[in-house]
Design a protein around this motif. Structure first.
Motif, PDB file in Angstrom:
ATOM      1  N   LEU A 274       9.093  15.531   1.223  1.00 34.88           N
ATOM      2  CA  LEU A 274       7.934  16.050   2.323  1.00 34.88           C
ATOM      3  C   LEU A 274       6.919  15.368   2.015  1.00 34.88           C
ATOM      4  N   LEU A 275       6.466  15.180   0.806  1.00 31.71           N
ATOM      5  CA  LEU A 275       5.310  14.680   0.523  1.00 31.71           C
ATOM      6  C   LEU A 275       5.186  13.135   1.113  1.00 31.71           C
ATOM      7  N   MET A 276       6.011  12.499   0.900  1.00 30.43           N
ATOM      8  CA  MET A 276       6.326  10.876   1.339  1.00 30.43           C
ATOM      9  C   MET A 276       6.111  10.967   2.940  1.00 30.43           C
ATOM     10  N   VAL A 277       7.025  11.818   3.667  1.00 33.12           N
ATOM     11  CA  VAL A 277       6.970  11.818   5.089  1.00 33.12           C
ATOM     12  C   VAL A 277       5.555  12.234   5.519  1.00 33.12           C
ATOM     13  N   GLY A 278       5.085  13.255   4.701  1.00 31.52           N
ATOM     14  CA  GLY A 278       3.720  13.510   5.429  1.00 31.52           C
ATOM     15  C   GLY A 278       2.767  12.638   5.071  1.00 31.52           C
ATOM     16  N   SER A 279       2.697  11.783   3.886  1.00 29.65           N
ATOM     17  CA  SER A 279       1.744  10.790   3.576  1.00 29.65           C
ATOM     18  C   SER A 279       1.981   9.538   4.649  1.00 29.65           C
TER      19      SER A 279
ATOM     20  N   LEU B 105       0.122   6.125   8.848  1.00 29.59           N
ATOM     21  CA  LEU B 105       0.255   5.457  10.251  1.00 29.59           C
ATOM     22  C   LEU B 105      -1.070   5.892  11.189  1.00 29.59           C
ATOM     23  N   ILE B 106      -1.318   7.065  11.101  1.00 29.21           N
ATOM     24  CA  ILE B 106      -2.236   7.519  12.130  1.00 29.21           C
ATOM     25  C   ILE B 106      -3.562   6.903  11.697  1.00 29.21           C
ATOM     26  N   SER B 107      -3.622   6.745  10.259  1.00 29.25           N
ATOM     27  CA  SER B 107      -5.029   6.047   9.909  1.00 29.25           C
ATOM     28  C   SER B 107      -4.914   4.688  10.369  1.00 29.25           C
ATOM     29  N   LEU B 108      -3.779   3.935  10.081  1.00 27.67           N
ATOM     30  CA  LEU B 108      -3.862   2.569  10.251  1.00 27.67           C
ATOM     31  C   LEU B 108      -3.852   2.490  12.089  1.00 27.67           C
TER      32      LEU B 108
ATOM     33  N   LEU C 164       0.802  -1.242  -0.096  1.00 32.87           N
ATOM     34  CA  LEU C 164      -0.208   0.062  -0.093  1.00 32.87           C
ATOM     35  C   LEU C 164       0.883   1.153   0.188  1.00 32.87           C
ATOM     36  N   ILE C 165       1.917   1.131   0.518  1.00 35.03           N
ATOM     37  CA  ILE C 165       2.900   2.156   1.100  1.00 35.03           C
ATOM     38  C   ILE C 165       3.008   3.323  -0.381  1.00 35.03           C
ATOM     39  N   PRO C 166       3.566   2.759  -1.395  1.00 32.97           N
ATOM     40  CA  PRO C 166       3.733   3.599  -2.433  1.00 32.97           C
ATOM     41  C   PRO C 166       2.759   4.342  -3.153  1.00 32.97           C
ATOM     42  N   PHE C 167       1.508   3.915  -2.659  1.00 31.14           N
ATOM     43  CA  PHE C 167       0.268   4.413  -3.227  1.00 31.14           C
ATOM     44  C   PHE C 167      -0.219   5.555  -2.315  1.00 31.14           C
ATOM     45  N   TRP C 168       0.297   5.690  -1.235  1.00 33.78           N
ATOM     46  CA  TRP C 168      -0.003   6.917  -0.342  1.00 33.78           C
ATOM     47  C   TRP C 168       0.757   8.158  -0.837  1.00 33.78           C
ATOM     48  N   VAL C 169       1.597   7.770  -1.615  1.00 33.65           N
ATOM     49  CA  VAL C 169       2.454   8.895  -2.300  1.00 33.65           C
ATOM     50  C   VAL C 169       1.856   9.412  -3.865  1.00 33.65           C
ATOM     51  N   SER C 170       1.734  10.570  -3.947  1.00 30.53           N
ATOM     52  CA  SER C 170       1.333  11.313  -5.268  1.00 30.53           C
ATOM     53  C   SER C 170       1.747  10.756  -6.331  1.00 30.53           C
TER      54      SER C 170
ATOM     55  N   VAL D  47      -1.921  26.368  -1.000  1.00 36.11           N
ATOM     56  CA  VAL D  47      -3.293  26.228  -1.618  1.00 36.11           C
ATOM     57  C   VAL D  47      -3.728  24.838  -1.412  1.00 36.11           C
ATOM     58  N   SER D  48      -3.008  23.686  -1.694  1.00 38.86           N
ATOM     59  CA  SER D  48      -3.341  22.212  -1.853  1.00 38.86           C
ATOM     60  C   SER D  48      -3.964  22.030  -0.232  1.00 38.86           C
ATOM     61  N   PHE D  49      -3.260  22.569   0.771  1.00 36.04           N
ATOM     62  CA  PHE D  49      -3.733  22.245   2.234  1.00 36.04           C
ATOM     63  C   PHE D  49      -5.211  22.829   2.207  1.00 36.04           C
ATOM     64  N   TRP D  50      -5.490  23.947   1.916  1.00 32.31           N
ATOM     65  CA  TRP D  50      -6.769  24.612   2.200  1.00 32.31           C
ATOM     66  C   TRP D  50      -7.739  23.878   1.219  1.00 32.31           C
ATOM     67  N   VAL D  51      -7.425  23.415  -0.040  1.00 31.89           N
ATOM     68  CA  VAL D  51      -8.432  22.786  -0.680  1.00 31.89           C
ATOM     69  C   VAL D  51      -8.733  21.637  -0.142  1.00 31.89           C
ATOM     70  N   ALA D  52      -7.653  20.906   0.225  1.00 28.82           N
ATOM     71  CA  ALA D  52      -7.835  19.389   0.754  1.00 28.82           C
ATOM     72  C   ALA D  52      -8.796  19.559   2.104  1.00 28.82           C
ATOM     73  N   LEU D  53      -8.644  20.697   3.066  1.00 26.20           N
ATOM     74  CA  LEU D  53      -9.348  20.835   4.312  1.00 26.20           C
ATOM     75  C   LEU D  53     -10.913  20.878   3.800  1.00 26.20           C
ATOM     76  N   GLY D  54     -11.040  21.740   2.835  1.00 24.17           N
ATOM     77  CA  GLY D  54     -12.421  21.992   2.259  1.00 24.17           C
ATOM     78  C   GLY D  54     -12.954  20.826   1.786  1.00 24.17           C
ATOM     79  N   VAL D  55     -12.121  20.048   1.044  1.00 25.95           N
ATOM     80  CA  VAL D  55     -12.979  18.724   0.283  1.00 25.95           C
ATOM     81  C   VAL D  55     -13.358  17.927   1.561  1.00 25.95           C
ATOM     82  N   THR D  56     -12.245  17.758   2.384  1.00 26.61           N
ATOM     83  CA  THR D  56     -12.627  17.042   3.600  1.00 26.61           C
ATOM     84  C   THR D  56     -13.632  17.104   4.385  1.00 26.61           C
ATOM     85  N   LEU D  57     -13.965  18.412   4.746  1.00 24.61           N
ATOM     86  CA  LEU D  57     -14.947  18.736   5.530  1.00 24.61           C
ATOM     87  C   LEU D  57     -16.379  18.240   4.882  1.00 24.61           C
ATOM     88  N   LEU D  58     -16.350  18.890   3.633  1.00 23.11           N
ATOM     89  CA  LEU D  58     -17.717  18.710   2.817  1.00 23.11           C
ATOM     90  C   LEU D  58     -17.979  17.249   2.651  1.00 23.11           C
TER      91      LEU D  58
END
Lengths: 293, 285
Positions: free
Chosen positions: B264-269, B274-277, A115-121, B78-89
């Motif tokens: 940074l994206l990889m670390v964030g994702s 992990l939080i979701s798991l 799953l991991i690679p697909f968490w990334v854009s 920009v992406s952050f605010w868009v994602a936040l809006g989409v998530t709430l809706l």
């Protein structure tokens, strides 16, 4: 059960139902149904003067008379089918391994690793393939280091590169449904099939695959759909000559500002993807609702 | 075939090798992106010139690092605010949908459920253009007939949010419905018997039960929005979200600053994943 729940929420009244159903109906009509109706309407009109339009099939006839358009369309369809088949072939043994060969923590680990690679854009993943395949990239460097070639090799910007990227991007959507259905297959059925003298091939063909069919179908449908509608991978890995149909749609809408032609292309792509989904469900005798959930 | 069926060592060896190769294939592109973010070179390619942190910390061109690249940082915002809006809706509507489909019976339920699933089989590009032309039709109609100029119906961030919301809601609905389906009705009935109002029951019993699914769905929704490309591409105006900004840079050919963003994206994702798991790990079942 139903008698008891009947007391509580099942009949919480017409008002509750109305309150819950109206957002759903608003969403479906405003964001899904009406936009697509509009898409059909615009695809069936032609500009006759400034801000004046008349009914016309011309956008669709343009598609069939201009070879570039329908060739791109057919090419996209064929390559998507090929990508789906390849993804299934590569993913199936891995899914079987995760579902049946390993147990406990190791199994959970392998599954999460899938799953991991697909968490990334998708953009990052495609970028990775660009770094690997380009002339100054890793594979080219590796081949030179091994002495197999004496100058840099460009592996980007061809159909194989597109295919590699598409298969990679689709992998998760095939592995997950396959693992889920294969886990439901009782080991004793496989053992019984062997006890009855089945060969490896017969056991896979007559026991494993029929059982995994719902997973195969839902994986294939999702992968095909995503591949057909992909824009990023063909554009970045295929370069200027990637000839993917979504690029035609983008060009008509954004570059040429010909929304009528673009809408017709959009409809054609939508018809193709719906047809393939429908055919897949019919051939495997699955229901849409069951496959998608 | 399976462990209880004897098979040759040869076969098992080949099978295990195949699986290992598969995982190498999965990890390879991400690994090279990460490694080359530390390459001391103006291009994300060979040769390897030794390590540097310039692509993260560099302060000026041509070695502008991500933490000083205002354009990319702005697009992350920009992406952050868009994602936040989409998530709430999406979460609000998805929770309603889950209650509707799991708790009510009504005429046409099967049909509506099927309709609710259709966004999954509409290619993102087409969903994007159909929403683009529909909102433009409305905007043109209002302008021609009433002289109203409604800015948010034209390509731009509000439309990006609505376009993403249109299909991400389906996924959130599936996640939340799945948990609501496993709910033990007797808990609600007990509360009702004890005199709680229906609203109080939903608020104090059902929603807390659904919380892991709602958080999990929220994380998935946020990530899907943050990483969405196809639908966004068709609806975007002058403010570019991160994926669009990165795509433009990639086509021009860019410095390894893109690798740094990717890291940074990889670390964030990974953190969100992990939080979701962790959140969805069933403690109460």
């Amino acid at each position: 059960m139903s008698a008891v729940t009947g007391l509580s929420f099942r009949d919480s009244g017409k008002l509750g139902l109305l309150l819950l159903i109206s957002p759903l109906l608003l969403w479906l009509s405003l964001f899904i149904l009406l936009p697509h109706v509009d898409l059909v309407m615009i695809s069936l009109r032609e500009r006759v003067a400034a801000r004046e339009y008349a009914f016309s099939w011309s956008n669709y006839t343009a598609f069939f008379t201009e070879p570039l358009y329908w060739r791109t369309f057919m090419r996209t369809a064929v390559m998507s089918i090929l990508a789906t088949a390849l993804t299934l072939l590569i993913a199936f043994p891995v899914a079987f391994y995760i579902a049946k060969m390993v147990r406990g923590r190791f199994k959970a680990l392998l599954f999460v690793l899938c799953l991991i690679p697909f968490w990334v854009s998708e953009l990052v993943r495609t970028y990775g393939w660009m770094i690997l395949l380009r002339e100054t990239g890793i594979f080219s460097g590796l081949l030179q280091w091994l002495g197999w070639v004496d100058q840099p090799v460009e592996m980007l910007y061809n159909d194989v590169a597109i295919m590699v990227g598409l298969v990679y991007t689709s992998m998760l959507f095939m592995v997950v449904p396959l693992v889920t259905t294969l886990e439901g297959l009782d080991d004793s059925l496989i053992e019984a099939a062997y006890d009855l003298g089945g060969s490896h091939f017969r056991v896979i063909w007559d026991v494993v695959i029929p059982h995994a069919m719902p997973g195969i179908v839902s994986g294939c449908i999702v992968v095909f759909m995503l591949t057909l509608g992909n824009y990023l991978t063909p554009t970045l890995l295929g370069g200027k000559d990637s000839l993917w149909f979504t690029e035609q749609i983008y060009t008509q809408f954004i570059t040429r500002f010909n929304w009528e032609q673009g809408s017709a292309f959009g409809m054609l792509l939508l018809i193709l993807s719906s047809f393939i989904v429908w055919a897949g469900l019919k051939l495997s005798r699955q229901s849409f609702t069951r496959v998608m959930t | 075939m399976i462990p209880s069926i004897p098979s040759s060592r040869y076969f098992r060896g080949i099978y295990a090798t195949y699986v290992v190769l598969f995982f190498v294939y999965l990890i390879l592109p991400l690994a090279v992106v990460a490694v080359f973010s530390f390459n001391d070179s103006l291009f994300p390619s060979l040769p390897w010139n030794g390590g540097t942190l310039d692509w993260f910390l560099g302060e000026s061109e041509p070695r502008l690092g991500i933490f000083h690249d205002d354009e990319l940082l702005g697009s992350i915002g920009v992406s952050f605010w868009v994602a936040l809006g989409v998530t709430l809706l999406s979460l609000s509507l998805a929770t309603c949908n889950a209650f509707l489909f799991e708790r009510h019976d009504f005429a046409g339920k099967g049909f509506l459920y099927m309709l609710m699933l259709t966004p999954l089989v509409i290619p993102g590009v087409i969903l994007g253009v159909s929403i683009l032309i529909f909102s433009s039709s409305i905007a043109n109609g209002l302008e021609d007939n009433y002289g109203l100029e409604i800015e948010w119906l034209r390509p731009g961030l509000p439309l990006v949010i609505l376009g993403q919301f249109a299909f991400i809601t389906t996924i959130a609905t599936l996640v939340i419905s799945a948990r609501l389906r496993r709910f033990d009705h007797s808990l609600e009935e007990a509360a009702l018997n004890l005199g709680a109002s229906r609203l109080a029951v939903v608020r104090t019993i059902t929603l807390p039960y659904l919380r892991p699914a709602i958080i999990g769905a929220g994380i998935v929704t946020f990530l899907m929005s943050f990483e969405n490309f196809n639908t966004t591409l068709m609806l975007v105006g002058s403010d570019a979200p991160l994926t669009i900004a990165m795509f433009d840079r990639l086509r021009e050919g860019s410095t390894p600053v893109l690798n740094a963003v990717s890291v940074l994206l990889m670390v964030g994702s990974a953190i969100l994943g992990l939080i979701s798991l962790f959140v969805q790990k069933p403690r109460d079942e």
